[in-house]
Design an enzyme around this catalytic site. Structure first.
Site, PDB file in Angstrom:
ATOM      1  N   LYS A  77       0.845  -1.202   0.000  1.00  0.00           N
ATOM      2  CA  LYS A  77       0.000   0.000   0.000  1.00  0.00           C
ATOM      3  C   LYS A  77       0.877   1.246   0.000  1.00  0.00           C
ATOM      4  O   LYS A  77       1.918   1.289   0.667  1.00  0.00           O
ATOM      5  CB  LYS A  77      -0.914  -0.028   1.227  1.00  0.00           C
ATOM      6  CG  LYS A  77      -1.962   1.077   1.262  1.00  0.00           C
ATOM      7  CD  LYS A  77      -2.879   0.907   2.466  1.00  0.00           C
ATOM      8  CE  LYS A  77      -3.928   2.008   2.550  1.00  0.00           C
ATOM      9  NZ  LYS A  77      -4.847   1.826   3.698  1.00  0.00           N
ATOM     10  N   SER A 152      -9.723   1.904   2.952  1.00  0.00           N
ATOM     11  CA  SER A 152      -8.841   2.641   2.053  1.00  0.00           C
ATOM     12  C   SER A 152      -7.842   1.752   1.310  1.00  0.00           C
ATOM     13  O   SER A 152      -7.202   2.204   0.359  1.00  0.00           O
ATOM     14  CB  SER A 152      -8.079   3.699   2.856  1.00  0.00           C
ATOM     15  OG  SER A 152      -7.247   3.103   3.836  1.00  0.00           O
ATOM     16  N   SER A 176     -10.023  -0.561   7.182  1.00  0.00           N
ATOM     17  CA  SER A 176      -9.471  -0.366   5.835  1.00  0.00           C
ATOM     18  C   SER A 176      -8.774  -1.576   5.240  1.00  0.00           C
ATOM     19  O   SER A 176      -8.396  -1.552   4.071  1.00  0.00           O
ATOM     20  CB  SER A 176      -8.503   0.822   5.833  1.00  0.00           C
ATOM     21  OG  SER A 176      -9.209   2.029   5.952  1.00  0.00           O
TER      22      SER A 176
END
Length: 491
Positions: A77, A152, A176
């Protein structure tokens, strides 16, 4: 090859059935062939990855020992630092920021011979649940390209779902990792607060953030945690929670008492509710006993979360001012104007909204009304979980009230915040939780169930998730939305 789990890929490397270079090239081919439709990656580290793959192949040829993650491609990420690679947090504010050091998780992955493929898309600064708040491009759900992958960590979930990599790193501040895992039909694990180092993670909510893995099967969660969990001198919040390995823990006896907060399930879409009770039935058939637990205080979790998270975000993001870090506007008449214009140009609407909310609840006039009361309710929520765990070993809850939503169904901000109702409490209470695929909705979209444990019981939670995975026979779900992704081509 995409059908192999991370463990199976490593076994193929150890047994000389596949070279690390061949594995790496194969997954880059998949990404380059199909990611234009999905948008999971923001950048690739192809030259670096192939160089590391070649070095690991050389180690194998010489008979040298190899690491736990040898030959396993991993996506990261884009709020987690890799030296010499851009960390943008999917924001114009950090569009040109190159990480000057490795995060601890990245360093430990590379020490175990994992292959880092590139950086994955996300909601800007990890604030969002759709991956539509990325400043660069949206990420689409591989199950339906008109639906969101969640957020996210939407790029991480989409990449694993599309089999661009068997393991991806995400971060979980209020769901997330777990929510996008459920939306995309993969496994997502949020460790206990302090189980995995946050050194090198760009902070959103410092008392809430936790790095964790997304995978296709629970066994790969255990493998990843064995590689990078544990105390880190560079992160004073980390602790040594675990005895033995996660992989060994999967074979231990599964806890028998599962608590369910039934009074908290009214907001579920009907087929999601049916799916959740079917998941409980699977555990009952395998000898678990389901009991009711009182977690009525969870009705306050969403407002408390957005008070605490926004306050911490406003504090953490104050450093991005065009002087210390981040985008600087081209022209300004004075320092105040330079700060204001740089932040206005650098931050998107959702990040700006949360900074404003955070500054509001921290203001001298409002701090007692909002922030301090919010922290008091957080303490009550922690107490409620502790009381529940005196009656049960594990708590089961849905991950989401609905399957993945369409673009046109993306609601106003407050409605989107309320969709976090089943996930944020875990972060507020510092607990571990795993989201495991539990079947498909009536529309053929993936659903997930989450198992939650006491802080430090991460191995037990993975064990419960593994037991559910094996007995439900819901394993390795393959999306159908992208032509050629799973039918034909190289395999």
């Amino acid at each position: 090859m995409y059908r192999k789990s991370a463990l199976e890929l490593r076994d193929a490397v150890v047994n000389r059935e596949l070279s690390v270079t061949a594995i790496t090239e194969y997954f880059y081919h998949r990404i380059e062939s199909h990611d234009e439709q999905i948008g999971a990656f923001l950048s690739l580290c192809k030259e670096r990855a192939l160089l590391r793959a070649s070095r690991i192949d050389d180690k194998l040829a010489k008979g040298d020992p190899i690491g736990l993650l040898a030959g396993i491609p991993i996506g990261v990420k884009d709020n987690i630092h890799i030296t010499g690679v851009k960390t943008t947090c999917a924001s114009k504010m950090l569009e040109n920021f190159v990480a000057p050091f490795d995060s601890t998780v990245v360093r430990r992955i590379e020490m175990e011979d994992g292959i880092l493929l590139g950086k994955l898309n996300m909601d800007e600064f990890a604030m969002g649940s759709t991956t539509r708040y990325s400043a660069f491009h949206p990420t689409n759900n591989p199950w339906d390209l008109e639906r969101v992958p969640g957020g996210s960590s939407g790029g991480s979930a989409a990449a694993v779902s599309a089999r661009f990599c068997p393991i991806a790193l995400g971060s979980d501040t209020g769901g997330s990792i777990r929510q996008p895992a459920a939306f995309c039909g993969v496994v997502g694990f949020k460790p206990s607060y302090g189980a995995v180092s946050r050194y090198g993670l760009v902070a959103f909510g410092s008392s809430l953030d936790q790095i964790g893995p997304l995978t296709t099967v629970v066994e790969d969660v255990a493998l990843a945690m064995d590689a990078f969990a544990g105390r880190d001198p560079k992160d004073s919040t980390t602790r040594d929670f675990f005895k033995g390995t996660f992989s060994q823990a999967l074979s231990l006896e599964v806890p028998k008492l599962i608590g369910v907060p039934r009074g908290f399930l009214d907001g579920l879409q009907e087929d999601c509710k049916e799916n959740f009770f079917e998941a409980l039935a699977v555990m009952e058939r395998e000898g678990s006993r389901i009991i009711d637990v009182d977690l009525s205080v969870l009705k306050h979790a969403v407002p408390v979360y957005y008070i605490v998270a926004s306050a911490e975000a406003a504090t953490n993001l104050a450093r991005f001012d065009g002087v210390r870090y981040g985008h600087r506007c081209a022209q300004a008449d004075n320092m105040h104007e330079m700060y204001a214009r740089s932040r206005k140009e650098g931050f998107g609407k959702e990040v700006t909204r949360r900074i404003l909310l955070g500054n509001y609840v921290l203001s001298a006039e409002r701090q007692n009304i909002f922030y301090k009361k919010g922290m008091a309710v957080r303490a009550r929520l922690i107490d409620a979980f502790q009381a529940a765990f005196e009656r049960c070993d594990v708590i089961a809850m849905p991950v989401c009230a609905t399957p993945a939503i369409r673009d046109q169904d993306v609601l106003d901000p407050v409605s989107l915040y309320l969709q976090d109702i089943y996930t944020v409490a875990v972060n507020l209470a510092y607990l571990p939780a795993i989201s495991v695929p539990s079947g498909l909705s009536k529309e053929g979209l993936p659903l997930g169930v989450q198992f939650i444990g006491e802080r430090g019981s991460d191995q037990q939670i993975c064990q419960v998730g593994y037991s559910f995975q094996e007995h439900s026979q819901i394993k390795q779900l393959y999306p159908k939305a992208v032509n050629g992704l799973f039918d034909g081509g190289i395999e």
